[in-house]
Design a protein around this motif. Structure first.
Motif, PDB file in Angstrom:
ATOM      1  N   VAL A   1      -7.369   5.130  -1.591  1.00 20.33           N
ATOM      2  CA  VAL A   1      -7.104   3.776  -1.152  1.00 20.33           C
ATOM      3  C   VAL A   1      -7.900   3.482   0.115  1.00 20.33           C
ATOM      4  CG1 VAL A   1      -5.336   2.177  -0.313  1.00 20.33           C
ATOM      5  CG2 VAL A   1      -4.802   3.765  -2.173  1.00 20.33           C
TER       6      VAL A   1
ATOM      7  N   ARG B   1      -8.259   1.186   3.141  1.00 19.79           N
ATOM      8  CA  ARG B   1      -7.440   0.206   3.860  1.00 19.79           C
ATOM      9  C   ARG B   1      -8.248  -0.980   4.398  1.00 19.79           C
ATOM     10  NH1 ARG B   1      -2.299   1.790   4.821  1.00 19.79           N
ATOM     11  NH2 ARG B   1      -1.754   3.988   4.504  1.00 19.79           N
TER      12      ARG B   1
ATOM     13  N   VAL C   1      -3.150  11.189  -4.137  1.00 19.19           N
ATOM     14  CA  VAL C   1      -3.632  10.028  -3.399  1.00 19.19           C
ATOM     15  C   VAL C   1      -4.235  10.442  -2.065  1.00 19.19           C
ATOM     16  CG1 VAL C   1      -1.953   8.478  -4.474  1.00 19.19           C
ATOM     17  CG2 VAL C   1      -1.368   9.631  -2.331  1.00 19.19           C
ATOM     18  N   ASP C   2      -5.074   9.578  -1.550  1.00 13.90           N
ATOM     19  CA  ASP C   2      -5.652   9.746  -0.226  1.00 13.90           C
ATOM     20  C   ASP C   2      -5.908   8.343   0.319  1.00 13.90           C
ATOM     21  OD1 ASP C   2      -6.725  10.826   2.059  1.00 13.90           O
ATOM     22  OD2 ASP C   2      -8.549  11.606   1.114  1.00 13.90           O
ATOM     23  N   THR C   3      -6.026   8.208   1.622  1.00 18.42           N
ATOM     24  CA  THR C   3      -6.364   6.923   2.228  1.00 18.42           C
ATOM     25  C   THR C   3      -7.526   7.113   3.189  1.00 18.42           C
ATOM     26  OG1 THR C   3      -4.756   7.196   4.031  1.00 18.42           O
ATOM     27  CG2 THR C   3      -4.007   6.048   2.045  1.00 18.42           C
TER      28      THR C   3
ATOM     29  N   ALA D   1      -7.394  -1.710  -0.669  1.00 19.74           N
ATOM     30  CA  ALA D   1      -6.009  -2.057  -0.350  1.00 19.74           C
ATOM     31  C   ALA D   1      -5.704  -3.520  -0.641  1.00 19.74           C
ATOM     32  CB  ALA D   1      -5.717  -1.735   1.118  1.00 19.74           C
TER      33      ALA D   1
ATOM     34  N   LEU E   1       1.192   4.081  -3.014  1.00 20.23           N
ATOM     35  CA  LEU E   1       0.962   5.505  -2.782  1.00 20.23           C
ATOM     36  C   LEU E   1       2.159   6.343  -3.238  1.00 20.23           C
ATOM     37  CD1 LEU E   1      -0.658   5.266   0.768  1.00 20.23           C
ATOM     38  CD2 LEU E   1      -1.841   5.816  -1.377  1.00 20.23           C
TER      39      LEU E   1
ATOM     40  N   VAL F   1       0.841  -1.201   0.000  1.00 17.92           N
ATOM     41  CA  VAL F   1       0.000   0.000   0.000  1.00 17.92           C
ATOM     42  C   VAL F   1       0.877   1.251   0.000  1.00 17.92           C
ATOM     43  CG1 VAL F   1      -1.694   1.344   1.290  1.00 17.92           C
ATOM     44  CG2 VAL F   1      -1.960  -1.133   1.087  1.00 17.92           C
TER      45      VAL F   1
ATOM     46  N   GLU G   1     -10.317   4.543   5.812  1.00 16.36           N
ATOM     47  CA  GLU G   1     -10.384   3.246   6.478  1.00 16.36           C
ATOM     48  C   GLU G   1     -11.460   2.338   5.900  1.00 16.36           C
ATOM     49  OE1 GLU G   1      -8.179   1.985   8.592  1.00 16.36           O
ATOM     50  OE2 GLU G   1      -7.070   3.844   8.229  1.00 16.36           O
TER      51      GLU G   1
END
Length: 221
Positions: free
Chosen positions: A217, A219, A66-68, A161, A56, A52, A70
């Protein structure tokens, strides 16, 4: 026009120059089929254990943003935040597979259809993503139209992810395992915004596709 005879003659001359018989022997065909079936891989660069983080980093190197988040439930709010920060309209078209997400509650108007020229933002998922190159892999279908990630100026992709693989070869391993090796009409490998340097060697983004590519993304999936 039938060119098969000319093709056979050309190949026969090539084989003669190599000191081989004019026609392909059965053993040669078996060797080729065995080689292809074994899916041999050439040397590949080492990757870190955290695919991951690698994805990124490489995606940003390819000029994606990009961003993540949950969970999938967090995606609409993250999308609104990105659009607002970029000064972009909070209207979008999207794959039909994204209809269950709470876009309106996040302040985004989404239509689940193929884009037209006036659409500025396209929302898609992805089949998988490649850590080695920061690449999104999109496969077309009745509900996952390729144009959603190609026509709008801004492409926002949702990346689970768990669907980030190490190498491009791993993508085709997934295709063989999950789809029996069958590819759809269009399979696109997207590594950052569209770009060209054909004119005076100056890099121009958005020449043949999106000007922006943003990967969110997730996770937890």
């Amino acid at each position: 026009m039938d060119t098969s005879t000319a093709r056979r003659n050309i190949l026969a001359r090539i084989r003669a120059a190599q000191g081989r018989a004019p026609e392909t022997a059965a053993g040669e065909l078996e060797a080729v089929e065995s080689y292809v079936a074994s899916h041999p891989r050439g040397p590949r660069p080492p990757l870190p254990d955290d695919l991951v983080a690698c994805f990124l980093e490489r995606a940003q190197q390819m000029a994606s943003t990009v961003d993540t988040v949950e969970t999938l439930a967090d995606v609409p709010a993250a999308t609104y935040r990105y659009l607002h920060e970029q000064g972009l309209p909070v209207q979008a078209i999207a794959w039909q597979t994204l209809q269950d997400m709470q876009w309106a509650e996040a302040g985004i108007t989404v239509e689940f259809r193929k884009p037209v020229d006036s659409d500025k933002v396209g929302l898609t998922g992805c089949y998988c993503a490649v850590a080695e190159t920061g690449t999104l892999v999109l496969m077309s279908g009745a509900e996952t139209y390729a144009s959603a990630g190609l026509l709008p100026e801004t492409h926002i992709a949702i990346v689970p992810a768990s669907r980030i693989v190490g190498y491009h070869e791993d993508v085709f391993d997934l295709v063989r395992t999950e789809r029996g090796g069958e590819l759809p009409r269009a399979t696109n490998f997207v590594s950052g915004p569209s770009r060209t340097a054909d004119i005076e060697q100056s890099l121009v983004l958005g020449a043949h596709g999106p000007y922006r590519v943003h990967a969110i993304v997730v996770r937890g999936v």
